[in-house]
Design an enzyme around this catalytic site. Structure first.
Site, PDB file in Angstrom:
ATOM      1  N   ASP A  14       0.838  -0.974  -0.142  1.00 44.70           N
ATOM      2  CA  ASP A  14       0.044  -0.019  -0.053  1.00 44.70           C
ATOM      3  C   ASP A  14       0.880   1.135   0.081  1.00 44.70           C
ATOM      4  OD1 ASP A  14      -2.415   1.807   0.472  1.00 44.70           O
ATOM      5  OD2 ASP A  14      -3.371   0.015   0.764  1.00 44.70           O
ATOM      6  N   HIS A  49      -2.626   3.121  -4.871  1.00 50.12           N
ATOM      7  CA  HIS A  49      -2.234   2.568  -3.311  1.00 50.12           C
ATOM      8  C   HIS A  49      -0.810   2.182  -3.527  1.00 50.12           C
ATOM      9  CE1 HIS A  49      -5.461   3.196  -0.666  1.00 50.12           C
ATOM     10  NE2 HIS A  49      -6.328   2.826  -1.549  1.00 50.12           N
ATOM     11  N   GLU A  91      -9.411   2.980  -5.307  1.00 54.10           N
ATOM     12  CA  GLU A  91      -9.109   4.490  -5.249  1.00 54.10           C
ATOM     13  C   GLU A  91      -7.990   5.088  -5.799  1.00 54.10           C
ATOM     14  OE1 GLU A  91     -10.927   4.633  -0.465  1.00 54.10           O
ATOM     15  OE2 GLU A  91      -8.848   3.708  -0.905  1.00 54.10           O
TER      16      GLU A  91
HETATM   17  C1  TNX Z   1     -10.864   1.872   1.957  1.00 56.23           C
HETATM   18  S1  TNX Z   1     -11.672  -0.706   0.775  1.00 56.23           S
HETATM   19  C2  TNX Z   1      -9.770   1.198   1.510  1.00 56.23           C
HETATM   20  C3  TNX Z   1      -8.497   1.204   2.526  1.00 56.23           C
HETATM   21  C4  TNX Z   1      -8.690   1.601   3.888  1.00 56.23           C
HETATM   22  C5  TNX Z   1     -10.020   1.415   4.235  1.00 56.23           C
HETATM   23  C6  TNX Z   1     -10.585   1.906   5.793  1.00 56.23           C
HETATM   24  C7  TNX Z   1     -10.622  -0.463  -0.048  1.00 56.23           C
HETATM   25  C8  TNX Z   1     -10.561  -1.269  -0.988  1.00 56.23           C
HETATM   26  N1  TNX Z   1      -9.752   0.725   0.524  1.00 56.23           N
HETATM   27  O1  TNX Z   1      -7.634   1.551   1.763  1.00 56.23           O
HETATM   28  O2  TNX Z   1      -7.906   1.139   4.573  1.00 56.23           O
HETATM   29  O3  TNX Z   1     -10.966   2.083   3.365  1.00 56.23           O
HETATM   30  O4  TNX Z   1     -11.539   1.648   6.267  1.00 56.23           O
END
Ligand code: TNX
Length: 635
Positions: free
Chosen positions: A206, A262, A316
């Site tokens: 990440d 990420h 994301e």
């Molecule tokens: C969303 S769920 C994210 C994570 C974070 C999390 C915190 C997802 C695929 N991505 O990077 O840690 O929310 O709840």
């Protein structure tokens, strides 16, 4: 629908209805107290469980009959379990035996690949299963049923016929935000396996840190694994060890290497794979040299993880660095891409083709659902039911990991009383109520829901103690929604089966959240105010001058201590011995605060109910509030 006054009478629930077993838990190294009925011993709830006479008293030395390599390997696992109870086992090919195995011999019809039939009777134990996994699950049930008493290990007479609802029964662990040692990861997997999970999703990379050593790219470990001066990663040897530990327990490890977003830690180590050198960029640039890098990383990943899946993240994606990149704009013109998500889709497609050549299936967060994604990709749905349904309709297999109930980084109780967590709430009851398969899917479409998993993101989880506190007891509720069909689920029964499992967690030194006490108020007409968003506290209004209050607690062996003056309960507060009669006069409210104290001094958080006198008219005017309340309450 207006509630009739008759229905409005009587009950305010904090927590839920269940029967409190009254006994002390033994702290033996294996098994349960023999006073618990067999119906209260197994999580997840089996398809069928029947009593079968006397049960088996294990001798000090037992013979296990096994006739194939598969059976001998199951026999060794059974022997290991028996050894923890001081029983030695000899694995034999014929003759009389206390344990008889039928694994992979077609003598377990109807229970599928992972199911089993476990029979315990006066003469011994028989396990029939179609695979090593089935036999392993039979052993977990055997362990849960068995207990020690003065004369040794006993297994009550029982016939269990059992198989799972879903094929993907997973837990995810983020080791990027905080690192957890191989030993902790193995403990995490051991608990999964005991509760019949079969997938461990390892979130290895990440923005904060990259945790997997890739010899060809040493800077990933040397630089990418460091955060605030602390560097931590798994060597290939450690990964192999964890994977083999998991495999012995029939758990498939799914590695996650985030692509293209990420990826901040990898880009810190190798900035040439971003579109520019702007600090903080966390997205790869889709150049040929980036693809070559990723291909070589995946070479190692694919060999270290022999399982059929590689998770490539995909969530994301922050596209700012693409927006300012002439290279990306040129790519978009060449490939006729109109949007940045389409750029992501091009990347995912190439990685997918690469994985396919290696015989692996791509798994990704639901952002990968873009035109052109090959249907063999598995979508991990975290944005809720609509995303699950869309993915299924587009022909994908789906793993449900909804960011409501299945995000175990969320609070599991009253915020003010819990350790730091992500903002939302996922209580034990909310997890238990969750059905991974959305309503209204045809049978064929529903079969595309492979299963579900909970995600343990660790931005705020630092120690193993905190990690297991967030996992348990919610993971037990998840085990049941993954294994037991909806028709076999029952919240009251689950709560009745919780004490034996909390005892198992204690014996194996896993931390967990002690479920909060339940408060039930009876008397006159009652409504509930200020309930929405509250988990363990409520205001009750009653038109009666006296109420009867029943308290209970889900751990099964705690002492409930309470106050009625609004002060925090302490170890010196009154102990609950039976229903309380409280006077509610017109001039002041009664503030009831209750905490559960375990024999070793640990205490649950506090449940509170403020009871106020009101006119009948006022009470009835608010009666609908009870609906909101019931939905939010959890022990
Ligand atoms: C969303 S769920 C994210 C994570 C974070 C999390 C915190 C997802 C695929 N991505 O990077 O840690 O929310 O709840």
């Amino acid at each position: 629908m207006p509630l009739r006054p008759a229905l409005a009478v009587l009950v305010l629930l904090i927590g839920c209805v269940f029967h409190t077993p009254s006994f002390d838990h033994p702290s033996t190294s294996s098994g349960q107290d023999d006073k618990l009925p067999i119906a209260d011993l197994i999580v997840p709830q089996p398809r069928s469980l029947h009593a079968n006479g006397d049960g088996y008293s294990w001798p000090k030395h037992v013979r296990i009959r096994a006739n194939s390599a598969l059976e001998r390997s199951s026999a060794r696992q059974i022997a290991q379990f028996l050894a923890t109870g001081g029983i030695s086992a000899a694995i034999v090919a014929d003759g009389s035996a206390g344990v008889r195995l039928d694994v992979g011999t077609r003598r377990a019809p109807g229970v599928g690949a992972e199911g089993y039939v476990l029979t315990a009777s006066r003469t011994g134990v028989r396990i029939a299963a179609n695979s090593g996994a089935g036999a392993f699950y039979a052993l977990q049930s055997l362990e849960q049923l068995s207990f020690r008493n003065a004369s040794g290990l006993r297994t009550p007479g029982a016939i269990v016929r059992d198989w799972p609802r879903y094929t993907w029964r997973g837990m995810h662990l983020d080791v990027s935000r905080h690192f957890f040692s191989p030993a902790v990861v193995e403990r995490f997997i051991a608990a999964e396996a005991h509760y019949k999970f079969n997938v461990f999703h390892w979130h290895l990379t990440d923005d904060l840190a990259w945790r997997i050593g890739i010899p060809r790219y040493p800077r990933l470990a040397q630089i990418g694994s460091c955060h605030r001066g602390v560097c931590a990663f798994y060597t290939p040897a450690q990964i192999r060890e964890v994977v083999s530990y998991a495999r012995e327990r029939f758990v498939t490890v799914v590695p996650e290497i985030e692509i293209p977003g990420h990826s901040g830690a990898a880009i810190r180590a190798y900035p040439q794979y971003a579109c520019d050198r702007t600090p903080g960029t966390n997205v790869y640039c889709p150049t040929e040299s980036t693809f070559a890098f990723l291909r070589r990383v995946l070479d190692d990943v694919a060999t270290l993880f022999p399982g059929p899946y590689v998770h490539v993240g995909g969530d994301e994606v922050d596209t700012v660095s693409w927006r300012r990149s002439p290279y990306v704009h040129e790519l978009m013109r060449r490939e006729r891409l109109a949007t940045y998500p389409q750029v992501q889709a091009v990347i995912t497609r190439r990685i997918q083709a690469d994985l396919q050549r290696r015989g692996k299936r791509l798994v990704g967060w639901d952002e990968i659902l873009q035109p052109g994604l090959a249907v063999s990709a598995i979508v991990m749905s975290w944005h809720g039911t609509k995303m699950t349904v869309d993915s299924v309709r587009r022909g994908h297999d789906v793993v449900v990991a909804s960011d409501g109930p299945l995000y175990f980084d969320a609070f599991q109780g009253e915020r003010a009383q819990e350790p730091r967590a992500t903002a939302h709430m996922s209580t034990l009851a909310q997890v238990y109520d969750f059905n991974p398969t959305p309503d209204g899917l045809s049978r064929g479409k529903a079969a595309r829901i492979l299963g579900a998993q909970a995600n343990l993101w660790t931005e705020r989880i630092v120690t193993p103690q905190q990690l297991f506190y967030m996992a348990f007891p919610r993971e037990l509720a998840l085990a049941e929604i993954l294994w037991t069909p909806s028709a076999g689920k029952n919240w009251d029964s689950f709560l009745a089966r919780l004490p034996a499992q909390l005892a198992w967690l204690d014996r194996n030194r896993y931390a967990y959240r002690i479920p909060a006490p339940r408060i039930v108020v009876h008397g006159g007409r009652i409504n509930f105010v200020g309930v929405a968003g509250h988990v363990q506290d409520a205001d009750a209004r009653t038109d009666a001058p006296r109420v009867r209050v029943v308290l209970s607690e889900p751990a099964g062996n705690a002492v409930l201590r309470y106050t009625t003056d609004g002060r925090e309960p302490s170890a010196a507060s009154a102990a609950y011995v039976g229903p309380l009669q409280l006077t509610v006069d017109n001039s002041r409210s009664v503030a009831l605060d209750v905490a559960a104290y375990l024999p070793d001094g640990r205490r649950s958080s506090i449940s509170q109910c403020v009871i106020t006198r009101a006119s009948t008219r006022e009470v009835l005017a608010r009666v609908n509030a009870s609906h909101t309340w019931a939905a939010l309450v959890s022990p």
